[in-house]
Design a protein around this motif. Structure first.
Motif, PDB file in Angstrom:
ATOM      1  N   GLY A  13      -2.507  13.251  -0.224  1.00  0.00           N
ATOM      2  CA  GLY A  13      -1.377  12.408  -0.610  1.00  0.00           C
ATOM      3  C   GLY A  13      -0.074  13.151  -0.360  1.00  0.00           C
ATOM      4  O   GLY A  13       0.200  13.568   0.764  1.00  0.00           O
ATOM      5  N   GLY A  14       0.725  13.341  -1.414  1.00  0.00           N
ATOM      6  CA  GLY A  14       1.944  14.149  -1.291  1.00  0.00           C
ATOM      7  C   GLY A  14       1.571  15.616  -1.368  1.00  0.00           C
ATOM      8  O   GLY A  14       0.589  16.060  -0.790  1.00  0.00           O
ATOM      9  N   SER A  15       2.352  16.371  -2.129  1.00  0.00           N
ATOM     10  CA  SER A  15       2.128  17.816  -2.111  1.00  0.00           C
ATOM     11  C   SER A  15       1.695  18.381  -3.459  1.00  0.00           C
ATOM     12  O   SER A  15       1.529  19.584  -3.592  1.00  0.00           O
ATOM     13  CB  SER A  15       3.431  18.515  -1.703  1.00  0.00           C
ATOM     14  N   LEU A  16       1.492  17.517  -4.478  1.00  0.00           N
ATOM     15  CA  LEU A  16       1.304  18.028  -5.836  1.00  0.00           C
ATOM     16  C   LEU A  16       0.182  19.048  -5.963  1.00  0.00           C
ATOM     17  O   LEU A  16       0.353  20.132  -6.509  1.00  0.00           O
ATOM     18  CB  LEU A  16       1.027  16.864  -6.790  1.00  0.00           C
ATOM     19  N   MET A  17      -1.010  18.684  -5.437  1.00  0.00           N
ATOM     20  CA  MET A  17      -2.161  19.582  -5.581  1.00  0.00           C
ATOM     21  C   MET A  17      -1.925  20.886  -4.815  1.00  0.00           C
ATOM     22  O   MET A  17      -2.226  21.978  -5.297  1.00  0.00           O
ATOM     23  CB  MET A  17      -3.406  18.861  -5.049  1.00  0.00           C
TER      24      MET A  17
ATOM     25  N   LEU B 113      -4.551   9.865   5.136  1.00  0.00           N
ATOM     26  CA  LEU B 113      -4.320   8.777   6.084  1.00  0.00           C
ATOM     27  C   LEU B 113      -2.869   8.299   6.068  1.00  0.00           C
ATOM     28  O   LEU B 113      -2.358   7.810   7.076  1.00  0.00           O
ATOM     29  CB  LEU B 113      -5.230   7.586   5.741  1.00  0.00           C
ATOM     30  N   SER B 114      -2.196   8.442   4.917  1.00  0.00           N
ATOM     31  CA  SER B 114      -0.861   7.861   4.764  1.00  0.00           C
ATOM     32  C   SER B 114       0.234   8.760   5.320  1.00  0.00           C
ATOM     33  O   SER B 114       0.494   9.850   4.788  1.00  0.00           O
ATOM     34  CB  SER B 114      -0.592   7.591   3.276  1.00  0.00           C
ATOM     35  N   ALA B 115       0.918   8.267   6.344  1.00  0.00           N
ATOM     36  CA  ALA B 115       2.036   9.036   6.918  1.00  0.00           C
ATOM     37  C   ALA B 115       3.161   9.174   5.898  1.00  0.00           C
ATOM     38  O   ALA B 115       3.798  10.231   5.799  1.00  0.00           O
ATOM     39  CB  ALA B 115       2.545   8.346   8.176  1.00  0.00           C
ATOM     40  N   ALA B 116       3.416   8.119   5.114  1.00  0.00           N
ATOM     41  CA  ALA B 116       4.529   8.164   4.153  1.00  0.00           C
ATOM     42  C   ALA B 116       4.285   9.247   3.112  1.00  0.00           C
ATOM     43  O   ALA B 116       5.196  10.008   2.768  1.00  0.00           O
ATOM     44  CB  ALA B 116       4.684   6.800   3.475  1.00  0.00           C
ATOM     45  N   LEU B 117       3.059   9.316   2.582  1.00  0.00           N
ATOM     46  CA  LEU B 117       2.767  10.340   1.575  1.00  0.00           C
ATOM     47  C   LEU B 117       2.867  11.736   2.170  1.00  0.00           C
ATOM     48  O   LEU B 117       3.373  12.665   1.535  1.00  0.00           O
ATOM     49  CB  LEU B 117       1.372  10.111   0.975  1.00  0.00           C
ATOM     50  N   LEU B 118       2.375  11.894   3.397  1.00  0.00           N
ATOM     51  CA  LEU B 118       2.428  13.212   4.037  1.00  0.00           C
ATOM     52  C   LEU B 118       3.873  13.644   4.280  1.00  0.00           C
ATOM     53  O   LEU B 118       4.219  14.812   4.103  1.00  0.00           O
ATOM     54  CB  LEU B 118       1.647  13.184   5.356  1.00  0.00           C
ATOM     55  N   LYS B 119       4.715  12.693   4.677  1.00  0.00           N
ATOM     56  CA  LYS B 119       6.125  13.031   4.914  1.00  0.00           C
ATOM     57  C   LYS B 119       6.787  13.491   3.618  1.00  0.00           C
ATOM     58  O   LYS B 119       7.571  14.450   3.609  1.00  0.00           O
ATOM     59  CB  LYS B 119       6.876  11.814   5.478  1.00  0.00           C
ATOM     60  N   SER B 120       6.484  12.794   2.507  1.00  0.00           N
ATOM     61  CA  SER B 120       7.077  13.227   1.235  1.00  0.00           C
ATOM     62  C   SER B 120       6.519  14.585   0.833  1.00  0.00           C
ATOM     63  O   SER B 120       7.238  15.429   0.283  1.00  0.00           O
ATOM     64  CB  SER B 120       6.829  12.190   0.132  1.00  0.00           C
ATOM     65  N   GLY B 121       5.237  14.820   1.145  1.00  0.00           N
ATOM     66  CA  GLY B 121       4.634  16.125   0.852  1.00  0.00           C
ATOM     67  C   GLY B 121       5.316  17.227   1.634  1.00  0.00           C
ATOM     68  O   GLY B 121       5.619  18.303   1.091  1.00  0.00           O
ATOM     69  N   LEU B 122       5.592  16.973   2.904  1.00  0.00           N
ATOM     70  CA  LEU B 122       6.259  17.977   3.746  1.00  0.00           C
ATOM     71  C   LEU B 122       7.640  18.315   3.182  1.00  0.00           C
ATOM     72  O   LEU B 122       8.005  19.492   3.076  1.00  0.00           O
ATOM     73  CB  LEU B 122       6.402  17.456   5.180  1.00  0.00           C
ATOM     74  N   ALA B 123       8.397  17.260   2.817  1.00  0.00           N
ATOM     75  CA  ALA B 123       9.756  17.494   2.306  1.00  0.00           C
ATOM     76  C   ALA B 123       9.714  18.362   1.057  1.00  0.00           C
ATOM     77  O   ALA B 123      10.512  19.304   0.905  1.00  0.00           O
ATOM     78  CB  ALA B 123      10.430  16.154   2.010  1.00  0.00           C
TER      79      ALA B 123
ATOM     80  N   GLY C 187       0.828  -1.210   0.000  1.00  0.00           N
ATOM     81  CA  GLY C 187       0.000   0.000   0.000  1.00  0.00           C
ATOM     82  C   GLY C 187       0.857   1.252   0.000  1.00  0.00           C
ATOM     83  O   GLY C 187       2.061   1.200  -0.269  1.00  0.00           O
ATOM     84  N   TYR C 188       0.246   2.370   0.326  1.00  0.00           N
ATOM     85  CA  TYR C 188       0.964   3.645   0.254  1.00  0.00           C
ATOM     86  C   TYR C 188       2.125   3.731   1.246  1.00  0.00           C
ATOM     87  O   TYR C 188       3.032   4.527   1.070  1.00  0.00           O
ATOM     88  CB  TYR C 188      -0.001   4.812   0.501  1.00  0.00           C
ATOM     89  N   ASP C 189       2.063   2.955   2.316  1.00  0.00           N
ATOM     90  CA  ASP C 189       3.104   3.040   3.349  1.00  0.00           C
ATOM     91  C   ASP C 189       4.031   1.831   3.363  1.00  0.00           C
ATOM     92  O   ASP C 189       4.760   1.627   4.322  1.00  0.00           O
ATOM     93  CB  ASP C 189       2.445   3.209   4.734  1.00  0.00           C
TER      94      ASP C 189
END
Lengths: 102, 375
Positions: free
Chosen positions: B207-211, B229-239, B148-150
């Motif tokens: 998800g990430g930060s694209l939008m 919901l996905s911590a992994a996607l949020l972390k990549s969005g933050l970076a 999954g996403y994580d």
């Protein structure tokens, strides 16, 4: 971590056997392209740098550790291509280990 | 927190060439083979009346019967069968090849992004370690992504340096035609918001930060908040947000219970999220977005088109996603009446349309919260 999403039971082509044969040939198509791409890159670099001719490549005979490396690569290649129909369980750890093979 | 340092973090030759081949194969399947399948589909038109006489069907049962009929008709075409075979193969193989290729570049890809210097806009990430993943989401390997996403720690750089760059960018999958760029679609969707100077904008399922980084370009002064919901996607969005100095707040939360006060945002956007939710969850998420919108605030949803808006063959192709690309609610979402759900949640001025009339994709559904905020 193993893949949990399973392939549906219904075949994509006429039967599971034809799916299997198509998987083998599709893997081969991919591997062949990677090779063609690499050869094109190599030939370009070698020509640009005037390092060696195509004849020298044709005449070269692998030996020693390089021959052993080719053996390992070939075994992994066979496993990937011939094993394609049975490769529906994927594992992150196994894929990490594959990074050792070119 | 790690992410591809930049798009210069290329994969080595084997990884690059393998993923490029997959992108080419998907584009071939989504163009030449699909065109041939379309022609075969017309040639195989039934001589007797199908079980569902009218298109589009009116009930979920009618849809199932019609889609079974159209799938049987489509599968008479060798081109359709090969098209589907290659679609599934690419969907699986991109991870089988992407993970080893990423591992061979781990030293380059597993590095923090450099935050933008002198940024007046700090970004924030608020994770919720106590958040329980809802049952409809937990354990699903969305789009056949392992775990999954994580599931894979370098999934984001794998997408930036490989899968997104060489495969998704070509189009030719699901509802995305060959040559269409879903990054550009996001900007197009944001342009549909009436309020061109929102004070606070919320991205549901960011998800990430694209939008949100695209929203920053259109709304330089807005407070931008994303939930997922996905911590992994949020972390990549933050970076990414930090690297761009975009000043976005990312929060790990369920779209049915977000940490926003009542009437606190001017606009809600959602891109390619509703088709991942079952009906009941979509209903509750809409109620929640209605709650947080200010009176007069607007919600814009972008998702694959409803099956009623596309041809019978395209509906068959979209229905295929459910069983074959780990999209468990795709068909349920594609036959739901999203405008009716929005009205039931309280939205007014609800409308829907394609942003590309011919292809029906991207498809947007809009609605407003009634009233006007007191000045």
């Amino acid at each position: 971590m193993n893949r949990t999403a399973r392939r549906p039971d219904r075949p994509y082509l006429a039967s599971r056997e034809s799916d299997a044969a198509a998987l083998v040939s599709t893997q081969l198509m991919t591997e062949l392209w990677i090779l063609k791409d690499r050869v094109a890159v190599l030939e370009r670099l070698l020509e640009e740098r005037q390092v060696l001719s195509r004849t020298e490549v044709s005449e070269y005979v692998p030996a020693g550790s390089f021959a052993e490396e080719l053996d390992r690569e070939r075994d992994a290649y066979i496993s990937r291509v011939a094993g394609a129909p049975f490769n529906d369980e994927t594992d992150i750890e196994a894929l990490r280990r594959e990074s050792d093979v070119g | 927190m790690t992410l591809a340092a930049s798009t210069s973090a290329f994969l080595e030759q084997r990884g690059r060439a393998g993923l490029q081949l997959l992108g080419s194969l998907q584009a071939y399947a989504g163009s030449a083979l699909l065109a041939r399948a379309r022609s075969d589909f017309e040639a195989h038109a039934p001589t007797s009346a199908p079980r569902a006489a009218s298109w589009p069907p009116a009930t979920p049962e009618g849809w199932r019967a019609s889609l079974d009929d159209t799938r049987a008709r489509a599968e008479k075409s060798l081109a359709y069968r090969y098209n589907r075979f290659f679609q599934r193969w690419v969907a699986e193989e991109q991870y089988r090849r992407g993970i080893p290729a990423t591992e061979r570049r781990r030293a380059r890809l597993d590095v923090p992004l450099t935050p933008a210097r002198h940024s007046a806009r700090p970004s924030r990430l608020i994770l919720d370690p106590s958040l329980r993943m809802p049952g409809w989401y937990a354990g699903v390997e969305w789009h056949l992504q392992l775990g999954g996403y994580d599931g894979y720690d370098l999934a984001s750089p794998m997408f930036v340096a490989g899968i997104g760059r060489f495969i998704f960018s070509r189009g030719g999958y699901a509802a995305v035609p060959v040559g269409k760029d879903i990054r550009a679609h996001r900007a197009q969707v944001l342009q549909q918001l009436d309020n061109r100077s929102p004070r606070r904008l919320y991205d549901m399922g960011c998800g990430g930060s694209l939008m949100l980084t695209m929203a920053r370009q259109q709304f330089p002064d807005a407070e931008l908040v994303g939930g997922d919901l996905s911590a992994a996607l949020l972390k990549s969005g933050l970076a990414m947000s930090e690297a761009l100095g975009a000043g976005i707040t990312f929060r790990q939360e369920d779209a049915c219970a977000v940490a926003e006060a009542d009437r606190s945002v001017d606009a809600v956007v959602s891109f390619a999220v509703f088709h991942e939710m079952p009906d009941e969850v979509a209903r509750r998420a809409l109620q929640e977005m209605f709650r947080i919108l200010r009176p007069g605030g607007q919600m814009v949803i972008s998702d694959p088109p409803p099956l009623r808006a596309v041809s019978p063959l395209d509906a068959t192709v979209l229905d295929w996603e459910t069983e074959n690309r780990a999209e468990p609610y795709f068909t349920e979402a594609a036959i739901r009446d999203l405008p009716a759900m929005m009205r039931a949640a309280g939205f007014v001025e609800v409308s829907e349309r394609s942003l590309d009339g011919e292809l029906s994709y991207p498809w947007i559904t809009l609605g407003k919260k009634p009233g006007q905020e007191k000045k």
